[in-house]
Design an enzyme around this catalytic site. Sequence first.
Site, PDB file in Angstrom:
ATOM      1  N   ASP A   7       0.886  -1.160   0.000  1.00  0.00           N
ATOM      2  CA  ASP A   7       0.000   0.000   0.000  1.00  0.00           C
ATOM      3  C   ASP A   7       0.928   1.215   0.000  1.00  0.00           C
ATOM      4  O   ASP A   7       1.450   1.596   1.044  1.00  0.00           O
ATOM      5  CB  ASP A   7      -0.900  -0.015   1.233  1.00  0.00           C
ATOM      6  N   GLU A  67      -1.030  -1.159  -4.968  1.00  0.00           N
ATOM      7  CA  GLU A  67      -2.294  -0.483  -5.213  1.00  0.00           C
ATOM      8  C   GLU A  67      -2.082   0.680  -6.171  1.00  0.00           C
ATOM      9  O   GLU A  67      -1.148   1.465  -6.011  1.00  0.00           O
ATOM     10  CB  GLU A  67      -2.888   0.026  -3.896  1.00  0.00           C
ATOM     11  N   ASP A 140      -3.200   0.824   6.958  1.00  0.00           N
ATOM     12  CA  ASP A 140      -2.241   0.715   5.847  1.00  0.00           C
ATOM     13  C   ASP A 140      -1.708  -0.713   5.737  1.00  0.00           C
ATOM     14  O   ASP A 140      -1.564  -1.256   4.643  1.00  0.00           O
ATOM     15  CB  ASP A 140      -1.074   1.690   6.037  1.00  0.00           C
TER      16      ASP A 140
END
Length: 156
Positions: A7, A67, A140
């Site tokens: 992430d 991502e 996260d």
Amino acid sequence: MIVLGIDPALGSLGWAVVAKDTAKLKYLASGIIKTNSKDEIHNRLAFINSTLEKVILEYQPNMAAIEETFVNTNSVTSLKLGYARGAIMSLIGRYNLDMREFKPNMVKKTVTGYGHAEKDQILHMIKLLLPGTSAITNSDEADAVAIAYTCHVMRV
């Protein structure tokens, strides 16, 4: 196959390692890489790079899943996130890992069944889907687990 889910962020980057042995997914590890906003950006990027490199060396992933990001209304924030993604992708390339990118809505839909799920819903679902994740409390870190999970589920 071992997937490193990422992430991406400059301030608090989440990472997770999820393996697939035959038909079963297994959570191996996850964490957060935090940088100090008062440090110069090149030092923050170097810290992210060196810390993530230690994860790659320890777990030897075959693939990285990251991502995709959207363009924020704040162009400075978007640019800094782009720097972080560039540092991460450079590291992935240096270790010759396959890489896949996933849109946030795809990750949310894969993990929760709903593409607009909230952070707490993602956290709840990863704890149900992957044994060993019950101690995760940071969103996260949870997102990174969800990204790695999505990569395995999408069979890429």
